[in-house]
Enzyme design. Structure first.
Site, PDB file in Angstrom:
ATOM      1  N   LYS A  57     -19.781  19.976   4.833  1.00  0.00           N
ATOM      2  CA  LYS A  57     -18.899  19.710   3.961  1.00  0.00           C
ATOM      3  C   LYS A  57     -19.168  20.203   2.464  1.00  0.00           C
ATOM      4  CE  LYS A  57     -16.982  15.700   6.341  1.00  0.00           C
ATOM      5  NZ  LYS A  57     -16.969  14.133   6.720  1.00  0.00           N
ATOM      6  N   GLN A 101     -19.301   8.630   4.790  1.00  0.00           N
ATOM      7  CA  GLN A 101     -19.355   9.212   6.147  1.00  0.00           C
ATOM      8  C   GLN A 101     -19.747   8.328   7.042  1.00  0.00           C
ATOM      9  OE1 GLN A 101     -19.534  12.623   6.934  1.00  0.00           O
ATOM     10  NE2 GLN A 101     -19.454  11.959   8.891  1.00  0.00           N
ATOM     11  N   ASP A 124     -10.191  10.804   2.511  1.00  0.00           N
ATOM     12  CA  ASP A 124     -10.068  10.483   3.995  1.00  0.00           C
ATOM     13  C   ASP A 124      -8.764  10.067   4.397  1.00  0.00           C
ATOM     14  OD1 ASP A 124     -11.655  11.553   5.882  1.00  0.00           O
ATOM     15  OD2 ASP A 124     -13.073   9.957   5.932  1.00  0.00           O
TER      16      ASP A 124
END
Ligand code: NAD
Length: 292
Positions: A57, A101, A124
């Protein structure tokens, strides 16, 4: 002998096109705003797969001009410490997106932590407000993996209206938002999961089959309708006969390629599309914060 017929849905190639589009959008906006977009990825502990995803990322951000504000915390970091880091990132004007994460170490309540992220920075798409907006078909940040599936289908002009879409998996990360997005696109949606009976009867009727299970090569040729569109979200690390480790999907690619019309590879399918949607969401938040 059976021949390959399926056309590849090339997520890797399309994601690079999206990167280019974002790069030029950022270059234009940055001169007006006076700062680049910013993304903060928080990682706790030393899960090697997570570390690889975070690096990936970060590289993708760098390639398009998004500033990274990543933080790596030791495994024993407390909930309240992480909560206060998230709160300060919520207030940080240089940061447009915050991502935790997953998975977190089991003693940390990941749901409660995700709820701490300001909904307008929830790139997200996992905050209840953004999930609620999805259910109501209101604009909002959408979960990256299902959003990546939708963009890829759109790129290949695959029509969804009135089609029977079957989603395997009902997680909050993939299966549930995926089903909602397909419904929003006027598909007739069936959700199958670990307790579903007669799975093959259901999958065999799918015009669009999305596998998001996490079982290597669960989907075989006899489970797929001829001419179907098959999207493999699964990422499974296996060790082959030669002792080499590699990634495979939930779909038996070689077999299913002989019956499906379109098929995503693993790797190179939905993985890179997920990262592209993360960058896209970050840029969308940046644009909104600039306009507000
Ligand atoms: P999860 O473990 O949270 O959910 C798996 C789902 O599969 C569950 O809803 C379960 O009911 C269902 N399931 C289990 N066995 C089944 C069976 N025999 N038949 C039908 N359904 C069954 O996993 P997740 O987070 O939703 O991820 C699913 C897969 O997608 C994993 O392989 C994961 O690594 C992968 N993934 C990929 C990306 C990407 O970027 N490509 C992103 C997220 C997840």
């Amino acid at each position: 002998m059976e021949t390959k017929t399926a056309k590849l849905l090339d997520g890797k190639a399309y994601s690079l096109k999206i990167h280019e589009q974002l790069k030029s959008a950022i270059a234009q906006l940055e001169s007006i705003v006076g700062r680049p977009p910013g993304l903060a990825v928080l990682m706790v502990g030393d899960n090697p797969a997570s570390a690889a995803y975070v690096r990936n990322k970060e590289r993708a951000c760098e390639s398009v001009g998004i500033a990274s504000f990543n933080r790596h915390f030791p495994r024993e970091t407390s909930f309240s410490e992480l909560q206060s880091v998230i709160h300060s990132l919520n207030d940080d004007k240089r940061v447009d997106g915050i991502l935790v994460q997953l998975p977190l170490p089991p003693d940390l309540d990941s749901v409660a932590l995700l709820h701490q992220i300001a909904p307008e920075k929830d790139v997200d798409g996992l905050h209840p407000l953004n999930l609620g907006r999805l259910i109501r078909s209101e604009p909002g940040l959408r979960s990256c993996t299902p959003a990546g599936v939708m963009r890829l289908l759109q790129e290949y002009s695959i029509s969804l209206e009135g089609k029977h879409a079957v989603v395997l998996g009902r997680s909050i990360l993939v299966g549930k938002p995926m089903s909602m997005m397909l419904l929003e696109a006027n598909a007739t949606v069936t959700i199958a999961h670990s307790r579903t009976q007669n799975l093959q009867e259901i999958t065999k009727n799918a015009d669009i089959l999305i596998a998001a299970v996490g079982i290597p090569q669960l989907i075989t040729a006899q489970m797929v309708k001829k001419g179907a569109v098959v999207v493999d979200v699964g990422i499974n690390r296996i060790t082959d006969q030669n002792g080499k480790s590699r990634l495979i999907g939930d779909v038996n690619f070689e077999e299913v390629a002989t019956v499906a019309n379109f098929l995503t590879p693993v790797p190179g399918g939905i993985g890179p599309m997920t990262v592209a949607m993360l960058l896209q969401n970050t840029v969308n938040s940046y644009q909104l914060s600039v306009n507000s």
